[in-house]
Design an enzyme around this catalytic site. Structure first.
Site, short mmCIF file in Angstrom:
data_model
loop_
_atom_site.label_atom_id
_atom_site.label_comp_id
_atom_site.label_asym_id
_atom_site.label_seq_id
_atom_site.Cartn_x
_atom_site.Cartn_y
_atom_site.Cartn_z
N SER A 181 16.62 -3.47 6.79
CA SER A 181 18.03 -3.63 7.66
C SER A 181 19.35 -4.30 6.69
O SER A 181 20.44 -3.64 7.28
CB SER A 181 17.73 -4.88 8.51
OG SER A 181 17.66 -5.64 7.67
N LYS B 74 8.75 -0.88 0.53
CA LYS B 74 9.83 -1.42 1.30
C LYS B 74 10.43 -2.50 0.21
O LYS B 74 9.62 -3.38 -1.07
CB LYS B 74 9.19 -1.75 2.55
CG LYS B 74 9.95 -2.38 3.09
CD LYS B 74 9.60 -3.13 4.65
CE LYS B 74 10.32 -3.56 5.14
NZ LYS B 74 9.74 -4.18 6.20
N LYS C 68 5.41 -4.15 -0.13
CA LYS C 68 6.77 -4.51 -0.23
C LYS C 68 7.31 -5.44 -0.49
O LYS C 68 6.28 -6.87 -0.73
CB LYS C 68 6.00 -4.87 2.13
CG LYS C 68 7.14 -5.65 2.54
CD LYS C 68 6.90 -5.86 4.00
CE LYS C 68 7.96 -6.64 5.00
NZ LYS C 68 6.93 -6.94 5.79
#
Ligand code: PBG
Length: 342
Positions: free
Chosen positions: A292, A266, A212
């Site tokens: 997003s 991610k 991440k």
């Protein structure tokens, strides 16, 4: 999740020269193109991230993510059922929290009655066969918006891990099938796995947010969950440096050894090289999160008439499969599933 053929290696260097080889032959008709297509996309490739909020019988749009809604818990079961009926096997729950739910000790994070845990129960009641995934990190409940406890300006690791374990067990008690530690503390996967084993929850799976990155693409999400106003400083001491790739491989090896069943990369689109490396070097179930900001970019351009919404959505999702993903967390899940179902 559907298999894909992206690991096939053709004898690229040994092909006979033109005109014996004309690569356009196999592109000439839809039927021929369908026959030689290497990757496939299906609704079962998607995990749908949703936002839940307090209150009753209400839904509100997320301004920075056109097309995405926050729902109250009493409405989330119906939304989940609709997605499941489209063929989407899994849903991932994120809570919207106001400033009044944030404290120094983050105690709401492991309350069985916080909005995320109530949503897990509501989804399992409405669609028992749908897999419910969670997010494990303190940021929705932390006064300063960080994923871990802050002491003297530092994000402290080990005390945070103890809290994450409590959070994980509360989610499992509410019916969660897939735990998603997204906090990037060291040792959290192992601590959660040990706690699950002692509590006889040996079949609960962990989809670790392993690689991440500290990304600016999370901006619209932080608006969606109410974290933008709370967050002080950045997450660079725990999320990964976008410049690093080898470090992601070390994290994958570490998380697998601690008991992760599935690995996540991610954000998604700017990090498909990491997906490919994970799949090639480890061969484990690999997921990416089309976050997003990636969603918002496509929606904004489509709203302006600059991109063809449906075509770009499907092309972006196929890119994940081609790169080696077994599945994708995507806000496009329902729209893409509808298109795929015709
Ligand atoms: C919180 C969390 C974040 C996202 C998922 N879980 C934001 C962050 O780390 O600040 C981002 C998802 C998205 O942007 O769609 N731990």
């Amino acid at each position: 999740m559907a298999p894909n053929g992206c690991d096939q290696k053709g004898p690229v260097m040994t092909q006979p020269p033109f005109p014996n080889t004309r690569l356009r032959r196999l592109r000439a008709t839809p039927a021929l193109r369908a026959m030689v297509r290497e990757s496939t996309l299906s609704p079962s490739d998607f995990i749908w991230p949703v936002f839940v909020m307090d209150g009753t019988d209400a839904s509100e749009p997320v301004a920075s993510m056109p097309g995405v809604m926050r729902h109250t818990v009493d409405r989330i079961g119906a939304a989940a059922r609709e997605a499941y009926e489209l063929g989407i096997p899994a849903i991932c729950v994120f809570p919207y929290t106001g400033m009044e739910q944030r404290t120094e000790d983050c105690a709401l994070a492991w309350s069985p009655d916080n909005v995320a845990n109530r949503a897990i129960r509501a989804i399992k009641d409405a669609v028992p066969d749908m897999a419910v995934m969670t997010d494990i990190a303190l940021d929705p409940y932390n006064i300063n918006g960080h994923d871990g406890f802050v002491e003297n300006g530092q994000i402290v690791n080990d005390r945070t891990v103890e809290a994450l374990v409590k959070m994980a067990l509360a989610q499992v008690e509410c019916g969660a099938d897939i735990l998603g530690p997204s906090d990037m503390m060291d040792g959290r996967v192992g601590a959660i796995r040990t706690a699950l084993e002692s509590a006889k929850h040996q079949n609960v799976t962990i989809l670790s947010y392993t690689a991440k990155y500290a990304s600016a693409f999370y901006g619209p999400f932080r608006d969606a969950v109410g974290a933008s106003a709370a967050l002080t400083g950045d997450k660079n001491t725990y999320q990964m440096d976008p410049a690093n790739s080898d470090e992601a491989m070390r994290l994958v090896a570490r998380d697998l050894s601690e008991g992760a069943d599935m690995i996540m990369v991610k954000p998604g689109m700017p990090y498909l090289d990491i997906v490919r490396r994970v799949k090639t070097e480890f061969g484990v179930p690999t997921f990416a999160y089309q976050v997003s900001g990636e969603y918002a970019m496509i929606q904004a351009a489509a709203q302006n008439g600059w991109l063809d919404h449906d075509a770009v959505m499907m092309e972006s999702l196929m890119g994940f499969k081609r790169a080696g993903c077994d599945g994708v967390l995507t806000y496009f899940a329902p729209a893409a599933a509808k298109l795929l179902n015709g």
